[in-house]
Design a protein around this motif. Structure first.
Motif, PDB file in Angstrom:
ATOM      1  N   HIS A 164       5.676  11.069 -11.519  1.00  0.00           N
ATOM      2  CA  HIS A 164       6.769  10.115 -11.720  1.00  0.00           C
ATOM      3  C   HIS A 164       6.277   8.746 -12.177  1.00  0.00           C
ATOM      4  O   HIS A 164       7.078   7.820 -12.297  1.00  0.00           O
ATOM      5  CB  HIS A 164       7.589   9.978 -10.436  1.00  0.00           C
ATOM      6  CG  HIS A 164       8.212  11.258  -9.991  1.00  0.00           C
ATOM      7  ND1 HIS A 164       9.416  11.724 -10.483  1.00  0.00           N
ATOM      8  CD2 HIS A 164       7.785  12.200  -9.100  1.00  0.00           C
ATOM      9  CE1 HIS A 164       9.707  12.884  -9.917  1.00  0.00           C
ATOM     10  NE2 HIS A 164       8.738  13.199  -9.078  1.00  0.00           N
ATOM     11  N   THR A 165       4.991   8.599 -12.437  1.00  0.00           N
ATOM     12  CA  THR A 165       4.444   7.299 -12.814  1.00  0.00           C
ATOM     13  C   THR A 165       4.588   7.040 -14.313  1.00  0.00           C
ATOM     14  O   THR A 165       4.658   7.963 -15.131  1.00  0.00           O
ATOM     15  CB  THR A 165       2.952   7.197 -12.450  1.00  0.00           C
ATOM     16  OG1 THR A 165       2.201   8.130 -13.237  1.00  0.00           O
ATOM     17  CG2 THR A 165       2.728   7.483 -10.964  1.00  0.00           C
ATOM     18  N   ALA A 166       4.608   5.745 -14.649  1.00  0.00           N
ATOM     19  CA  ALA A 166       4.647   5.366 -16.064  1.00  0.00           C
ATOM     20  C   ALA A 166       3.405   5.859 -16.788  1.00  0.00           C
ATOM     21  O   ALA A 166       3.470   6.242 -17.962  1.00  0.00           O
ATOM     22  CB  ALA A 166       4.784   3.849 -16.191  1.00  0.00           C
ATOM     23  N   ASP A 167       2.266   5.851 -16.119  1.00  0.00           N
ATOM     24  CA  ASP A 167       1.018   6.312 -16.735  1.00  0.00           C
ATOM     25  C   ASP A 167       1.153   7.744 -17.233  1.00  0.00           C
ATOM     26  O   ASP A 167       0.846   8.047 -18.397  1.00  0.00           O
ATOM     27  CB  ASP A 167      -0.114   6.208 -15.715  1.00  0.00           C
ATOM     28  CG  ASP A 167      -1.417   6.807 -16.228  1.00  0.00           C
ATOM     29  OD1 ASP A 167      -1.724   6.641 -17.425  1.00  0.00           O
ATOM     30  OD2 ASP A 167      -2.129   7.451 -15.432  1.00  0.00           O
ATOM     31  N   CYS A 223       8.907   7.293 -14.759  1.00  0.00           N
ATOM     32  CA  CYS A 223       8.541   5.872 -14.693  1.00  0.00           C
ATOM     33  C   CYS A 223       9.180   5.183 -13.487  1.00  0.00           C
ATOM     34  O   CYS A 223       9.652   4.036 -13.589  1.00  0.00           O
ATOM     35  CB  CYS A 223       8.949   5.143 -15.959  1.00  0.00           C
ATOM     36  SG  CYS A 223       8.138   5.709 -17.461  1.00  0.00           S
ATOM     37  N   THR A 224       9.193   5.824 -12.346  1.00  0.00           N
ATOM     38  CA  THR A 224       9.847   5.243 -11.164  1.00  0.00           C
ATOM     39  C   THR A 224       8.894   4.397 -10.338  1.00  0.00           C
ATOM     40  O   THR A 224       9.276   3.939  -9.258  1.00  0.00           O
ATOM     41  CB  THR A 224      10.426   6.365 -10.289  1.00  0.00           C
ATOM     42  OG1 THR A 224       9.376   7.245  -9.873  1.00  0.00           O
ATOM     43  CG2 THR A 224      11.485   7.153 -11.029  1.00  0.00           C
ATOM     44  N   ASP A 225       7.680   4.162 -10.812  1.00  0.00           N
ATOM     45  CA  ASP A 225       6.700   3.387 -10.044  1.00  0.00           C
ATOM     46  C   ASP A 225       6.611   1.941 -10.504  1.00  0.00           C
ATOM     47  O   ASP A 225       5.668   1.245 -10.156  1.00  0.00           O
ATOM     48  CB  ASP A 225       5.312   4.035 -10.168  1.00  0.00           C
ATOM     49  CG  ASP A 225       4.785   4.017 -11.600  1.00  0.00           C
ATOM     50  OD1 ASP A 225       5.626   4.024 -12.534  1.00  0.00           O
ATOM     51  OD2 ASP A 225       3.567   3.981 -11.791  1.00  0.00           O
ATOM     52  N   GLU A 226       7.590   1.452 -11.287  1.00  0.00           N
ATOM     53  CA  GLU A 226       7.442   0.148 -11.912  1.00  0.00           C
ATOM     54  C   GLU A 226       7.377  -1.003 -10.902  1.00  0.00           C
ATOM     55  O   GLU A 226       6.870  -2.069 -11.211  1.00  0.00           O
ATOM     56  CB  GLU A 226       8.572  -0.102 -12.905  1.00  0.00           C
ATOM     57  CG  GLU A 226       9.947  -0.176 -12.279  1.00  0.00           C
ATOM     58  CD  GLU A 226      11.008  -0.496 -13.327  1.00  0.00           C
ATOM     59  OE1 GLU A 226      12.146  -0.805 -12.939  1.00  0.00           O
ATOM     60  OE2 GLU A 226      10.709  -0.439 -14.522  1.00  0.00           O
ATOM     61  N   GLU A 227       7.891  -0.784  -9.661  1.00  0.00           N
ATOM     62  CA  GLU A 227       7.833  -1.851  -8.680  1.00  0.00           C
ATOM     63  C   GLU A 227       6.398  -2.191  -8.288  1.00  0.00           C
ATOM     64  O   GLU A 227       6.107  -3.251  -7.752  1.00  0.00           O
ATOM     65  CB  GLU A 227       8.627  -1.488  -7.419  1.00  0.00           C
ATOM     66  CG  GLU A 227       8.052  -0.346  -6.586  1.00  0.00           C
ATOM     67  CD  GLU A 227       8.444   1.022  -7.093  1.00  0.00           C
ATOM     68  OE1 GLU A 227       8.071   2.020  -6.439  1.00  0.00           O
ATOM     69  OE2 GLU A 227       9.134   1.092  -8.124  1.00  0.00           O
ATOM     70  N   HIS A 232      14.650   6.462 -15.535  1.00  0.00           N
ATOM     71  CA  HIS A 232      14.714   6.525 -14.072  1.00  0.00           C
ATOM     72  C   HIS A 232      15.615   7.667 -13.615  1.00  0.00           C
ATOM     73  O   HIS A 232      15.290   8.382 -12.657  1.00  0.00           O
ATOM     74  CB  HIS A 232      15.218   5.199 -13.519  1.00  0.00           C
ATOM     75  CG  HIS A 232      14.210   4.092 -13.627  1.00  0.00           C
ATOM     76  ND1 HIS A 232      14.512   2.781 -13.357  1.00  0.00           N
ATOM     77  CD2 HIS A 232      12.905   4.101 -13.980  1.00  0.00           C
ATOM     78  CE1 HIS A 232      13.437   2.025 -13.538  1.00  0.00           C
ATOM     79  NE2 HIS A 232      12.450   2.814 -13.926  1.00  0.00           N
ATOM     80  N   MET A 266      15.266   2.516 -20.166  1.00  0.00           N
ATOM     81  CA  MET A 266      14.583   2.513 -18.871  1.00  0.00           C
ATOM     82  C   MET A 266      15.480   3.092 -17.779  1.00  0.00           C
ATOM     83  O   MET A 266      15.015   3.842 -16.918  1.00  0.00           O
ATOM     84  CB  MET A 266      14.135   1.099 -18.512  1.00  0.00           C
ATOM     85  CG  MET A 266      13.249   1.047 -17.264  1.00  0.00           C
ATOM     86  SD  MET A 266      11.771   2.102 -17.374  1.00  0.00           S
ATOM     87  CE  MET A 266      10.839   1.240 -18.627  1.00  0.00           C
ATOM     88  N   LYS A 267      16.776   2.776 -17.824  1.00  0.00           N
ATOM     89  CA  LYS A 267      17.701   3.338 -16.845  1.00  0.00           C
ATOM     90  C   LYS A 267      17.758   4.858 -16.964  1.00  0.00           C
ATOM     91  O   LYS A 267      17.736   5.576 -15.952  1.00  0.00           O
ATOM     92  CB  LYS A 267      19.108   2.748 -17.047  1.00  0.00           C
ATOM     93  CG  LYS A 267      20.135   3.264 -16.039  1.00  0.00           C
ATOM     94  CD  LYS A 267      21.502   2.647 -16.272  1.00  0.00           C
ATOM     95  CE  LYS A 267      22.229   3.307 -17.423  1.00  0.00           C
ATOM     96  NZ  LYS A 267      23.634   2.848 -17.548  1.00  0.00           N
TER      97      LYS A 267
END
Length: 252
Positions: free
Chosen positions: A101-104, A247-251, A242, A238-239
């Motif tokens: 789930h990461t952006a990477d 890419c749910t790790d952006e925080e 998600h 981006m929405k």
């Protein structure tokens, strides 16, 4: 230094008009095989291709793209960032989703899909086929996801319309290499005056080309409506990512 492949790439022309013929099974299989042999980050193979033949789906994609040639003559391929397959493999092996789930990991999938699409373009042109890349499928990514009934952990990143060319457009001039290729240090000093010759070349191209003639230049396009402040469905990418579990790790 040039060879047949380089000559073909240097003479690339985007084709937007195709003859009313579809690709053969052999041609499609060849293009799929080329895509599958593209380099893939960490051997994750995080891309898939959808061949859209259903008339209703093609019409819906055309509506999103706002281009009459999309889903018309020729074949329509949609390249996906596909983390769903690897998610299922991990789950069936008793593992959690880990870093999926990461952006990477998402951008590794983007690399896989985009490089595969470019390889397909090169192969298709070597087969005397024409291609137009369709970034326009991201005009409304959620609608494309709905139309294609895509599962979470996938995202449609690029389309290709491929077929037998029914036009011979002129070669569009590109930025001189001094503006895009640097040794060691990024060239920060950019002056409009240095782009004047290129602007004139682009203006001449638009004035002399066979279709959609207009008076325009490169710098005018960059300073124009395309990049002015205005809302589009693309601003919801981006929405949508998600919502797809990506890419749910952006925080962090």
């Amino acid at each position: 230094m040039k060879n047949n492949t380089v000559e073909q790439q240097l003479n690339h022309r985007t084709i937007r008009a195709f003859k009313p013929t579809t690709l053969s099974k052999e041609q499609l299989t060849t293009l799929y095989s080329v895509a599958s042999h593209t380099p893939t980050s960490m051997f994750m193979q995080q891309m898939s291709i959808m061949h859209i033949t259903d008339p209703d789906k093609r019409a819906a994609i055309r509506e999103v793209s706002k281009q009459p040639y999309v889903g018309a003559n020729g074949d329509l391929l949609i390249f996906l960032v596909d983390l769903y397959r690897n998610q299922q493999i991990r789950q069936q092996k008793g593992k959690d989703d880990g870093r999926l789930h990461t952006a990477d990991i998402f951008f590794q999938g983007v690399d896989d899909a985009i490089m595969a699409a470019q390889n397909v373009i090169t192969a298709a042109e070597s087969m005397n086929l024409g291609v137009v890349p369709l970034g326009s499928i991201k005009n409304d990514p959620q609608k494309i996801i709905d139309v294609l009934d895509l599962p979470k952990m996938t995202f449609p990143v690029l389309g290709l319309q491929i077929g037998i060319p029914d036009q011979q457009p002129q070669l569009k001039p590109r930025l001189p290499l001094k503006f895009i290729a640097f040794d060691n240090d990024y060239h920060r000093e950019i002056k409009l005056a240095d782009l004047a010759d290129y602007d004139q070349e682009v203006t001449t191209y638009y004035d002399l080309r066979d279709a959609n003639r207009r008076i325009d230049s490169f710098t005018n396009q960059i300073a124009g409506a395309k990049l002015d402040h205005h809302y589009t469905k693309r601003d919801e990418i981006m929405k949508v990512l998600h919502q797809q579990g990506l890419c749910t790790d952006e925080e962090i």
